[in-house]
Design a protein around this motif. Sequence first.
Motif, PDB file in Angstrom:
ATOM      1  N   SER A  17      -2.727 -15.143  18.265  1.00 19.33           N
ATOM      2  CA  SER A  17      -2.124 -13.815  18.410  1.00 19.33           C
ATOM      3  C   SER A  17      -2.905 -12.740  17.661  1.00 19.33           C
ATOM      4  O   SER A  17      -2.549 -11.561  17.718  1.00 19.33           O
ATOM      5  N   ASN A  18      -3.969 -13.146  16.956  1.00 17.08           N
ATOM      6  CA  ASN A  18      -4.764 -12.177  16.203  1.00 17.08           C
ATOM      7  C   ASN A  18      -5.564 -11.278  17.151  1.00 17.08           C
ATOM      8  O   ASN A  18      -6.350 -11.773  17.960  1.00 17.08           O
ATOM      9  N   PHE A  19      -5.370  -9.979  17.016  1.00 13.30           N
ATOM     10  CA  PHE A  19      -6.120  -9.026  17.827  1.00 13.30           C
ATOM     11  C   PHE A  19      -7.490  -8.826  17.191  1.00 13.30           C
ATOM     12  O   PHE A  19      -7.626  -8.849  15.971  1.00 13.30           O
ATOM     13  N   PHE A  20      -8.498  -8.613  18.015  1.00 10.04           N
ATOM     14  CA  PHE A  20      -9.857  -8.533  17.493  1.00 10.04           C
ATOM     15  C   PHE A  20     -10.079  -7.241  16.710  1.00 10.04           C
ATOM     16  O   PHE A  20      -9.365  -6.248  16.883  1.00 10.04           O
ATOM     17  N   THR A  21     -11.061  -7.271  15.835  1.00 12.98           N
ATOM     18  CA  THR A  21     -11.468  -6.099  15.072  1.00 12.98           C
ATOM     19  C   THR A  21     -12.944  -5.824  15.317  1.00 12.98           C
ATOM     20  O   THR A  21     -13.695  -6.718  15.732  1.00 12.98           O
ATOM     21  N   LEU A  22     -13.354  -4.612  15.063  1.00  9.51           N
ATOM     22  CA  LEU A  22     -14.754  -4.208  15.215  1.00  9.51           C
ATOM     23  C   LEU A  22     -15.360  -4.086  13.821  1.00  9.51           C
ATOM     24  O   LEU A  22     -14.906  -3.277  13.005  1.00  9.51           O
ATOM     25  N   ASN A  23     -16.344  -4.907  13.524  1.00  8.37           N
ATOM     26  CA  ASN A  23     -16.990  -4.884  12.220  1.00  8.37           C
ATOM     27  C   ASN A  23     -17.944  -3.689  12.116  1.00  8.37           C
ATOM     28  O   ASN A  23     -18.887  -3.572  12.903  1.00  8.37           O
ATOM     29  N   THR A  24     -17.689  -2.810  11.183  1.00  7.19           N
ATOM     30  CA  THR A  24     -18.514  -1.626  10.977  1.00  7.19           C
ATOM     31  C   THR A  24     -18.983  -1.586   9.523  1.00  7.19           C
ATOM     32  O   THR A  24     -18.568  -2.398   8.689  1.00  7.19           O
ATOM     33  N   GLN A  25     -19.810  -0.624   9.228  1.00  5.41           N
ATOM     34  CA  GLN A  25     -20.319  -0.474   7.866  1.00  5.41           C
ATOM     35  C   GLN A  25     -19.196  -0.175   6.883  1.00  5.41           C
ATOM     36  O   GLN A  25     -19.260  -0.551   5.711  1.00  5.41           O
ATOM     37  N   GLY A  26     -18.153   0.485   7.354  1.00  2.00           N
ATOM     38  CA  GLY A  26     -17.043   0.854   6.482  1.00  2.00           C
ATOM     39  C   GLY A  26     -15.922  -0.151   6.442  1.00  2.00           C
ATOM     40  O   GLY A  26     -14.918   0.072   5.760  1.00  2.00           O
ATOM     41  N   GLY A  27     -16.048  -1.248   7.170  1.00  2.00           N
ATOM     42  CA  GLY A  27     -14.992  -2.253   7.174  1.00  2.00           C
ATOM     43  C   GLY A  27     -14.579  -2.623   8.582  1.00  2.00           C
ATOM     44  O   GLY A  27     -15.287  -2.341   9.557  1.00  2.00           O
ATOM     45  N   SER A  28     -13.419  -3.247   8.693  1.00  2.00           N
ATOM     46  CA  SER A  28     -12.917  -3.730   9.979  1.00  2.00           C
ATOM     47  C   SER A  28     -12.094  -2.643  10.667  1.00  2.00           C
ATOM     48  O   SER A  28     -11.065  -2.195  10.134  1.00  2.00           O
ATOM     49  N   LEU A  29     -12.556  -2.235  11.839  1.00  2.00           N
ATOM     50  CA  LEU A  29     -11.858  -1.224  12.626  1.00  2.00           C
ATOM     51  C   LEU A  29     -10.947  -1.926  13.628  1.00  2.00           C
ATOM     52  O   LEU A  29     -11.358  -2.862  14.307  1.00  2.00           O
ATOM     53  N   TYR A  30      -9.697  -1.479  13.699  1.00  2.00           N
ATOM     54  CA  TYR A  30      -8.747  -2.087  14.627  1.00  2.00           C
ATOM     55  C   TYR A  30      -9.268  -2.030  16.060  1.00  2.00           C
ATOM     56  O   TYR A  30      -9.595  -0.948  16.567  1.00  2.00           O
ATOM     57  N   GLY A  31      -9.320  -3.180  16.711  1.00  2.00           N
ATOM     58  CA  GLY A  31      -9.640  -3.188  18.130  1.00  2.00           C
ATOM     59  C   GLY A  31      -8.541  -2.565  18.966  1.00  2.00           C
ATOM     60  O   GLY A  31      -8.760  -2.181  20.118  1.00  2.00           O
ATOM     61  N   PHE A  32      -7.363  -2.429  18.361  1.00  2.00           N
ATOM     62  CA  PHE A  32      -6.229  -1.840  19.069  1.00  2.00           C
ATOM     63  C   PHE A  32      -6.462  -0.368  19.381  1.00  2.00           C
ATOM     64  O   PHE A  32      -5.713   0.235  20.151  1.00  2.00           O
ATOM     65  N   ILE A  33      -7.506   0.219  18.786  1.00  2.00           N
ATOM     66  CA  ILE A  33      -7.826   1.609  19.086  1.00  2.00           C
ATOM     67  C   ILE A  33      -8.172   1.773  20.569  1.00  2.00           C
ATOM     68  O   ILE A  33      -7.952   2.834  21.161  1.00  2.00           O
ATOM     69  N   ILE A  34      -8.681   0.701  21.173  1.00  3.94           N
ATOM     70  CA  ILE A  34      -9.001   0.731  22.608  1.00  3.94           C
ATOM     71  C   ILE A  34      -7.715   0.787  23.422  1.00  3.94           C
ATOM     72  O   ILE A  34      -7.603   1.531  24.402  1.00  3.94           O
ATOM     73  N   VAL A  35      -6.716   0.009  22.989  1.00 11.46           N
ATOM     74  CA  VAL A  35      -5.416   0.037  23.667  1.00 11.46           C
ATOM     75  C   VAL A  35      -4.784   1.419  23.542  1.00 11.46           C
ATOM     76  O   VAL A  35      -4.224   1.954  24.510  1.00 11.46           O
ATOM     77  N   ALA A  36      -4.881   2.017  22.347  1.00  8.13           N
ATOM     78  CA  ALA A  36      -4.330   3.358  22.147  1.00  8.13           C
ATOM     79  C   ALA A  36      -5.004   4.371  23.063  1.00  8.13           C
ATOM     80  O   ALA A  36      -4.337   5.247  23.642  1.00  8.13           O
ATOM     81  N   ALA A  37      -6.330   4.254  23.213  1.00  6.75           N
ATOM     82  CA  ALA A  37      -7.050   5.170  24.102  1.00  6.75           C
ATOM     83  C   ALA A  37      -6.603   4.988  25.550  1.00  6.75           C
ATOM     84  O   ALA A  37      -6.427   5.966  26.291  1.00  6.75           O
ATOM     85  N   LEU A  38      -6.403   3.740  25.963  1.00 10.17           N
ATOM     86  CA  LEU A  38      -5.927   3.471  27.325  1.00 10.17           C
ATOM     87  C   LEU A  38      -4.535   4.041  27.539  1.00 10.17           C
ATOM     88  O   LEU A  38      -4.223   4.564  28.619  1.00 10.17           O
ATOM     89  N   VAL A  39      -3.689   3.948  26.525  1.00  5.65           N
ATOM     90  CA  VAL A  39      -2.348   4.529  26.621  1.00  5.65           C
ATOM     91  C   VAL A  39      -2.442   6.030  26.860  1.00  5.65           C
ATOM     92  O   VAL A  39      -1.725   6.592  27.696  1.00  5.65           O
TER      93      VAL A  39
END
Length: 383
Positions: free
Chosen positions: A197-219
Amino acid sequence: MSTTTQPAQRGFLQRIDRERLGLAIAAPLLAIVIAVLLCSALLAVAGYDPTQAFNIMGKFAVASDGQVAILNKATTFYLAGCAVAFGFRMNLFNIGADGQYQLSALFVAYVGGQVNLPSFIEIPMLLIVAMLVGGTWAGVAGVLKVTRGVNEVISTIMLNAITTAIIGMLLVPGIFVPGNGGGTSNTVQTKQMVASSNFFTLNTQGGSLYGFIIVAALVGVVFQLVLTRTRFGFDLRATGRSESAAAASGVNVKRMVLTSMCVSGALAGLIGMPDLLTNSHYFGQNFQAGIGFVGISVALLGRNSPLGIAFAALLWAFLEASAPSLSVSNFPPEIINVMEGTIVICVVVAYELVRRFGLKRQQQRVGAQLAAAAVSVKKEVAA
């Protein structure tokens, strides 16, 4: 550039009402400027340097870890803003988004701890559960409104209180909580959700970015398309402006009210998912609270537009995420709450001022057009 594209571009630019666009941008900017000035004066009176405070906040915003923190918070705030804004576009005040997302998070955490399926099945299933629970709970207020005429503000506020009681009843050992309390600590929480059930994250220089940001954009994209490109969106906006006119044109107003409340609640059910599926993986007494009310402020600041809500969510996330940096530098963290409240008050005043100015400008244009038409008629009569 070809000659065929130039007329098309000129036509597009001509269709843009620049004055209206400028007024729409001026209102939130005016509110933010007034809020900054008031908070600066408050800090100065309290003996703090306003320039240093805003400098600290600015440094936080340009740091890579600060940007990740802002985007993660903005993802949650954006979903909250869209949930509330959908009801606002229907002239419905869904104050119950806070209870809807918490109840959804509880059921999702419970289901996620009991069902273990592959991720490509598990995660969509959990999102559907969240939307079903949120939509069903909001539908209670919709049913009360269309059948008994109960104001949705009253019903959703009361449903928030009922939600708190329901969560308190279910969040006990033996029902939604394992017999040992759900963990090694003394906190009461649901069983840890399965790894799938773990949603993926995007590894960036500043840390782990929620992959759920893509879902929010789609919404946000679906929100805009539904409002502007579908018959349902047209009926929704028409009913929100005038129920009597919508009913006269054949719209089933009661069905629209009930549907809009359910959709608003379904979107609210997603509010807790970025943190639940990415960070905490369980529901407990310390699960994030109050995001539904933040959504009201974000929707108001963003003028119920998906694009405007995105900027409002980023602003709100910036204020929330930068508060710890101020505390470290011995600034009172309460100044963030003051700034948020001031922005909400100022944006209401600014929108009203801009609305009146726009109405005055419209009256002036109509008067000028009528005067020009009268002069033209006199010339034709004289000729």
